[in-house]
Design an enzyme around this catalytic site. Structure first.
Site, PDB file in Angstrom:
ATOM      1  N   ASN A   9      55.051 -24.566  10.955  1.00 15.41           N
ATOM      2  CA  ASN A   9      56.531 -24.619  11.248  1.00 15.41           C
ATOM      3  C   ASN A   9      56.846 -26.017  11.148  1.00 15.41           C
ATOM      4  OD1 ASN A   9      59.036 -24.518  12.545  1.00 15.41           O
ATOM      5  ND2 ASN A   9      58.245 -23.297  14.187  1.00 15.41           N
ATOM      6  N   ARG A  90      56.967 -20.927   8.378  1.00 10.50           N
ATOM      7  CA  ARG A  90      58.487 -20.231   8.890  1.00 10.50           C
ATOM      8  C   ARG A  90      59.722 -21.222   8.240  1.00 10.50           C
ATOM      9  NH1 ARG A  90      61.680 -22.418  14.260  1.00 10.50           N
ATOM     10  NH2 ARG A  90      63.373 -20.832  14.123  1.00 10.50           N
ATOM     11  N   HIS A 179      66.238 -16.239  14.545  1.00 11.14           N
ATOM     12  CA  HIS A 179      65.204 -15.538  15.607  1.00 11.14           C
ATOM     13  C   HIS A 179      64.794 -14.050  14.983  1.00 11.14           C
ATOM     14  CE1 HIS A 179      67.301 -17.820  19.008  1.00 11.14           C
ATOM     15  NE2 HIS A 179      66.197 -18.609  18.633  1.00 11.14           N
ATOM     16  N   ARG A 240      73.643 -26.042  22.828  1.00  8.97           N
ATOM     17  CA  ARG A 240      74.653 -25.654  21.926  1.00  8.97           C
ATOM     18  C   ARG A 240      75.482 -24.875  22.796  1.00  8.97           C
ATOM     19  NH1 ARG A 240      70.360 -22.846  17.729  1.00  8.97           N
ATOM     20  NH2 ARG A 240      68.697 -24.404  18.335  1.00  8.97           N
ATOM     21  N   GLU A 383      55.798 -15.343  17.854  1.00  8.70           N
ATOM     22  CA  GLU A 383      56.492 -15.782  16.321  1.00  8.70           C
ATOM     23  C   GLU A 383      55.330 -16.105  15.436  1.00  8.70           C
ATOM     24  OE1 GLU A 383      59.709 -17.805  18.051  1.00  8.70           O
ATOM     25  OE2 GLU A 383      61.097 -17.131  16.512  1.00  8.70           O
TER      26      GLU A 383
END
Ligand code: ADP
Length: 397
Positions: A9, A90, A179, A240, A383
């Protein structure tokens, strides 16, 4: 036949990795290289319960991956090329081109490059990670798994913004969602926990980590999600803003003379829980709430209320709902958030069992009372395992 997959990743200045069995999910080792390109980088390699750390300068992604391989050589386990079934990457943005994971080749790299304008913060690092891994593992099949892929099943009415045709057609402005790897994993586990077939399970899943999003999932397929063109839209996140009036940009530009880049940066990095309370870590936020901090309490309330609104909206989008599923650091570990977001919804068939909600556990579990019309589940996401699983599926096709 080996099921061993090395999952990579590559973020803007970090490389995270895990070596695991793509079928059982069992991890042999994991680690990260943080602050790549800065004066001092932090390397961590974890194996057999031991954490090996090192601080030194790591110039770029190639140096980072070589450093990680060096850590495997020194601390184990050995990973010679033949022992790997695949390297799984990823990749954040696959646009409309990738509804499935795909083998990394020149065409794929070109396509991911072409999507850089849609994900300027993420795709360049993902690309570099793939290029470096192709150089260092030329004989191992490499698979890209896209965060957006799971949401490519959204119907047109859900992914379309009400904007001029040329923006939509020529500039690919639409909702993509992110996601996706987490949603694929969590929705399968949730169906298993409910004892239902995935194809017959309707879920609202709340992925609440540093980034946060919600998804409406009908029969294992995404029908709506709260992140849009970018991972900025939707729920309140650590730093965010999530949803704001799109007129905010023009207003701030006219009133404060801020540039678009300054406004973007503030919405991405200085807003959310951080902008509201001064902290982006949910644990610290919860501590401050308990100590009576007014800004922290408002941040918690805004966050929880936004989650609650999306649960209602997605219940209506689905029409029929079997479970609300929480995952991500906040979803998994904060009983306070679960209670604030889902309390008082008995008329919708959603209820929490206070004892179950408050019992800490790292396992998949049901936190609603037995016999609830809509179950509430907590399912820790994984993940890396999902990327490894999908990578294996591609190389075994
Ligand atoms: P990422 O999106 O980076 O993978 P995580 O899913 O690990 O992040 O979620 C990180 C968030 O989860 C942080 O805000 C952290 O404070 C929060 N979190 C982790 N543990 C707890 C806890 N025990 N209680 C409340 N929040 C927690």
């Amino acid at each position: 036949m080996t099921n061993r997959v090395l999952v990579l990743n590559a973020g803007s200045s970090s490389l995270k990795y895990r070596l695991l069995d793509g079928v059982s999910g069992a991890a042999e080792a994991s680690g990260s290289v943080e602050r790549i390109g800065e004066d001092s980088s932090a390397l961590t390699h974890s194996v057999g319960g031991q954490h090996h750390t090192e601080e030194r300068r790591v110039a770029d992604f190639e140096d980072a991956l070589r450093s990680a391989l060096g850590a495997f050589d020194r601390h184990g386990p050995a990973i010679d090329r033949e022992s790997l079934a695949a390297v799984g990457h990823r990749v954040v943005h696959g646009g409309t081109l990738f509804a499935e994971p795909a083998v990394v080749d020149d065409r794929l790299l070109e396509a991911v490059e072409d999507l850089v304008p849609l994900a300027p913060l993420h795709n360049p690092a993902n690309l570099e990670g793939m290029r470096v891994a192709l150089r260092l593992f030329p004989d191992v099949p490499q698979v890209a798994v896209f965060d957006t892929a799971f949401h490519q099943t959204m119907p047109e009415h859900a992914y379309t913004y009400a904007l001029p045709r040329s923006w939509r057609d020529e500039h690919r402005i639409r909702r993509y969602g992110f996601h996706g790897t987490s949603y694929a994993y969590v929705s399968r586990r949730a169906a298993a926990l409910l004892g239902r077939a995935v194809e017959d399970t309707h879920l609202v899943v709340l992925h609440l980590g540093n980034g946060a999003s919600a998804a409406a999932i009908r029969g294992g397929r995404s029908v709506d999600t709260s992140m849009g063109l970018t991972p900025l839209e939707g729920l309140v996140m650590g730093t965010r803003s999530g949803d704001v009036d799109p007129a905010v940009h023009g207003h701030l530009h006219r009133e404060l003379g801020l540039s678009l880049d300054e406004i973007d940066r503030a919405l991405y990095r200085e807003s959310g829980l951080l902008g509201l309370s001064g902290v982006n870590d949910f644990r610290e936020l919860t501590r401050r709430c308990a100590a009576g901090d007014a800004a922290a309490t408002l941040a918690f309330d805004v966050y929880a209320y936004r989650v609650r609104k999306y649960v209602g909206a997605y219940y209506a989008a689905l029409g029929e709902l079997h479970a609300v599923v929480l995952t991500g650091g906040v979803g998994q570990h904060s009983p306070e958030l679960r209670a604030a977001a889902l309390g008082g919804l008995d008329r919708l068939g959603i209820a929490l069992d206070p004892t179950r909600n408050e019992s800490p556990s790292g396992e998949d579990r049901i936190v609603s009372p037995d016999g609830s019309e809509v179950a509430v589940l907590v399912v820790p996401t994984d993940e890396e395992w999902e990327i490894a699983r999908q990578a294996l599926a591609v190389v075994r096709r």
